[in-house]
Every structure is written in C-alpha cells, then in structure tokens.
Design an enzyme around this catalytic site. Structure first.
Site, PDB file in Angstrom:
ATOM      1  N   HIS A 167      34.582  43.912  51.478  1.00 35.78           N
ATOM      2  CA  HIS A 167      33.552  43.204  52.237  1.00 35.78           C
ATOM      3  C   HIS A 167      32.575  44.254  52.764  1.00 35.78           C
ATOM      4  O   HIS A 167      32.934  45.048  53.639  1.00 35.78           O
ATOM      5  CB  HIS A 167      34.194  42.417  53.382  1.00 35.78           C
ATOM      6  CG  HIS A 167      35.163  41.381  52.914  1.00 35.78           C
ATOM      7  ND1 HIS A 167      36.324  41.078  53.583  1.00 35.78           N
ATOM      8  CD2 HIS A 167      35.143  40.593  51.806  1.00 35.78           C
ATOM      9  CE1 HIS A 167      36.970  40.133  52.926  1.00 35.78           C
ATOM     10  NE2 HIS A 167      36.271  39.822  51.842  1.00 35.78           N
ATOM     11  N   GLU A 170      31.966  45.509  56.421  1.00 36.83           N
ATOM     12  CA  GLU A 170      33.084  46.122  57.144  1.00 36.83           C
ATOM     13  C   GLU A 170      33.030  47.636  56.940  1.00 36.83           C
ATOM     14  O   GLU A 170      33.882  48.243  56.288  1.00 36.83           O
ATOM     15  CB  GLU A 170      34.391  45.496  56.672  1.00 36.83           C
ATOM     16  CG  GLU A 170      34.457  44.018  57.015  1.00 36.83           C
ATOM     17  CD  GLU A 170      35.566  43.253  56.323  1.00 36.83           C
ATOM     18  OE1 GLU A 170      36.481  43.895  55.755  1.00 36.83           O
ATOM     19  OE2 GLU A 170      35.532  42.009  56.348  1.00 36.83           O
ATOM     20  N   HIS A 260      40.066  47.068  55.741  1.00 38.19           N
ATOM     21  CA  HIS A 260      39.107  46.038  56.152  1.00 38.19           C
ATOM     22  C   HIS A 260      38.748  46.159  57.634  1.00 38.19           C
ATOM     23  O   HIS A 260      39.263  47.010  58.355  1.00 38.19           O
ATOM     24  CB  HIS A 260      39.703  44.644  55.917  1.00 38.19           C
ATOM     25  CG  HIS A 260      39.725  44.214  54.491  1.00 38.19           C
ATOM     26  ND1 HIS A 260      38.806  43.345  53.950  1.00 38.19           N
ATOM     27  CD2 HIS A 260      40.563  44.540  53.476  1.00 38.19           C
ATOM     28  CE1 HIS A 260      39.082  43.149  52.672  1.00 38.19           C
ATOM     29  NE2 HIS A 260      40.145  43.861  52.361  1.00 38.19           N
ATOM     30  N   GLU A 336      43.478  45.974  59.051  1.00 34.28           N
ATOM     31  CA  GLU A 336      42.308  45.432  59.734  1.00 34.28           C
ATOM     32  C   GLU A 336      41.991  46.272  60.970  1.00 34.28           C
ATOM     33  O   GLU A 336      42.882  46.623  61.745  1.00 34.28           O
ATOM     34  CB  GLU A 336      42.546  43.977  60.160  1.00 34.28           C
ATOM     35  CG  GLU A 336      42.827  43.012  59.019  1.00 34.28           C
ATOM     36  CD  GLU A 336      41.575  42.609  58.253  1.00 34.28           C
ATOM     37  OE1 GLU A 336      40.471  43.017  58.663  1.00 34.28           O
ATOM     38  OE2 GLU A 336      41.708  41.867  57.265  1.00 34.28           O
TER      39      GLU A 336
END
Length: 381
Positions: A167, A170, A260, A336
C-alpha cells in the site's frame, strides 16, 4: 497564497484559497480507485499567517477511524518533519490550524518516502559486498521492481522474504526496510553477520512504486489493491505481485514478513496466521517464539492490541502473509505500524515517524536470528 502538489507523492484537491482562515480542501482519490486518505502538498506564501485548512471529505475517507487523535505532519525542508498540534477531526472534517514560520511549508498524511530516496537506497545497497540488486520486471507504469538479495543463494541456506509498501501511502514500511538493510549490511554488527551466514534474504523495499509516485493511498496504477491479489495475481493489472510470487515459488520461503501501516490503531502489532487453513501446532509454536523475540528486541512492539479474528473473511488467502503461510507452511506475519503515534511510547513532537520505523526495522534482525537458530536446532535434533 498557493497550494501545489505536482511532485512525487503529491495529492490534494483545492476548493478555495481566498481566505487563510477558511482554506477548503478535498482528499484526492487514488488514480484508478475510490480510496482516499493520503495527502501531500506545499503551501506557499503564508509565513507568519495563521491558516485554517479544512479537508471537507475526511469523514468519507477509506479509514475515518484514522482521524481521531491524528496529527498532520509538516516540514520546511522535507527532511525534518513534525506534528501539527492544531489538528482536529470535527463534524466530519479534518481541520489543520497552523502558523507557518516560512513561506514554503509541506504538509502530509505521514512522513513521505520519495522514489528518489528509494533509488538512493537501492544504489547504496549495490555498493555492499553482502548484497546484490535484481530487477524482477516492470510495474504497470514501467518502473523497475527492485529486489535486494543478501547472502549466497547457491549455498543452500533457508530463503527469507521481506516485502514492504504494498500500500503506497504506508511510507513507514519503506523507512522500516531502510533501517533493516542498514543494520543487515553492517559488517561490524554480529547479529547481521550471523544472519548472513545462516540464510538468504530476499527483500522488496517497495512493492508499489507506481502508486507511491502517483500519491495513492492503497492501490497501484491499475487501481489494484496488491494485498488482495496473492491468490490469483493478474500479470497485466498486478504484475508486482505476479513477479514477486513467481520468484518466491522459485526460491521457496522459510520466513515471510509483510510490512505495513495501520491508519486507525496507535500501536505496533502483528497480524498473525492462526486463521489460515492448515495452521499447525508446530507453526503456532514457531510463530509464538518469533513474536516473543521481537517483543524482547523492541519496547515499541506489543501483543495486546491488534486485529480481531475474522477481519478478513473470504479475502483471507488473497493477502500476502496468509497466502504464504498456506503455501509454504512457514512463519508468515504482517507487521503493522501506526500513522498516528505509538500510544505505549508517545512522542509529542514527531509521533510515529520515519526514524522510529527505521529503528524498528533494525530491531527485527533479533527475532530473525532467533528463528534461524531455532530452525537449525530443530532440524539437527
């Protein structure tokens, strides 16, 4: 005053710029998809003037839960970024109130990681005696898909894969990889040296360079969310996944990390593989040991807050780390990091940023080494 965004990762729509106390903006959608949340623009001509910028469509963003307690980042030199205290989410709009000290100031959703910096990283890695660069092929827009290989593939060592920035918005993910590579290629670091002796690492610092340059939040140039393409990647619409997956099939995979950022949760955490079909008790033990080692390596990481079971539903095996866990049966995790701040160790000036992401990337070498030693011990037992 003037607002511009015609540069690498620039993205904003300007509705009104007549009144510095009522600048009206809209978050711009990805070029070929409806996702919008990323912004990056330059405001010129407002030195010493109190400005109030209203992002009118914030409530309709991809992740509206990302706005409460969020603070915009700003920079005068594009090197040092700070959080804007006067950031609020009110009545469905994101409001940023700031008095710039200089005529030129940049605002962004998170500290950017430019394509030029990506190319610099790849060039720097190429100078190391421990690494080689490979071009896996071309993206939708024709950019190179860069792969860094650390270690000797001919030596029969276990293959470890790390990918980042599926993504593109990010950006903390590529900051993380930069920190990991700096430590991994340090000839004086004993942990890095041992890892290089025990394994071959395949690292993709930026899976989505097209989306990054275009200022997309979540998709590539063809509008594909790459982290939903792993079960059946389209060689034309999602060549980035198609090429990486094909190379992974060729090399095998003994450990997989997908890096991410999360818009809503102010924590560093793993999305784990318990829900993957065929997840064994042995895999659970190996995963738990890896997580335990990472918690010991970095106080920024925690295991209490994270995604709830069932979050991905039928999409589960379209996600990179879930597909890899199912295909190769190895420890396969999604890391994350927050767009906001780390609630466990808050920083009132910078929040979570590139520097902290880099340090987290460097800390990841410790659980990687622990995993390799555990695997070697198990195989010799």
């Amino acid at each position: 005053m003037k607002i511009s965004s015609c540069f690498d990762s620039g993205a904003i729509e300007v509705l009104s710029l007549d009144d510095p106390q009522d600048i009206r903006l809209r978050l711009r959608a990805d070029n070929a998809a409806a996702f919008h949340q990323w912004f990056h623009f330059r405001l010129h001509g407002a030195a010493g003037r109190a400005v109030r910028m209203v992002f009118e469509n914030a409530a309709a963003a991809a992740y509206p839960d990302g706005w409460p307690d969020y603070r915009c980042v700003a920079s005068y030199d594009r090197q040092h970024w700070f959080r804007v205290e006067g950031t609020h989410f009110r009545d469905g709009a994101l409001i940023v109130e700031h008095t710039p000290e200089r005529d030129g100031v940049y605002y962004a959703y998170f500290e950017p990681y430019s394509y030029e910096r990506h190319l610099d990283l790849i060039s720097h890695v190429a100078q190391s005696p421990f690494a080689k660069n490979r071009d896996l092929g071309s993206t939708v827009d024709g950019r190179d898909l860069d792969l860094v290989v650390v270690g000797d593939p001919a030596a029969g060592r276990p293959p470890l894969w790390i990918i980042a920035r599926q993504h593109p918005g990010e950006t903390m993910a590529e900051w993380f990889v930069e920190g990991l590579l700096e430590r991994l290629l340090d000839p004086a670091d004993p942990v890095a040296r041992r890892i290089r002796e025990l394994a071959v690492l395949y690292i993709v610092p930026n899976m989505n360079p097209d989306g990054a340059v275009r200022g997309n939040l979540r998709t590539n140039a063809a509008g594909r969310n790459l982290n939903r393409e792993w079960r059946e990647p389209d060689p034309l619409a999602s060549p980035e996944v198609f090429l990486v997956r094909a190379e992974m099939e060729r090399t095998g995979c003994a450990l997989f990390l997908d890096i991410h950022g999360d818009e809503s949760l102010p924590y560093v955490f793993f999305s784990t593989a318990e829900e993957v079909p065929g997840f064994s008790a042995e895999a659970a033990r190996a995963q738990a040991r890896f997580i335990e080692a990472f918690a010991a390596a970095s106080p920024d990481f925690q295991t209490v807050e994270g995604y709830k079971p069932g979050r991905f539903g039928e999409e589960l095996l379209t996600l990179a780390s879930k597909w890899v866990a199912h295909r190769f049966g190895c420890v396969s995790l999604t890391l994350e990091m927050p767009f906001k701040d780390n609630a466990l160790l808050p920083d009132p000036v910078a929040g979570w940023n590139g520097a902290r992401s880099k340090r987290l990337g460097a800390a990841m070498l410790n659980p990687i080494l622990r995993h390799l030693i555990d695997a070697a011990t198990s195989s010799s037992a």
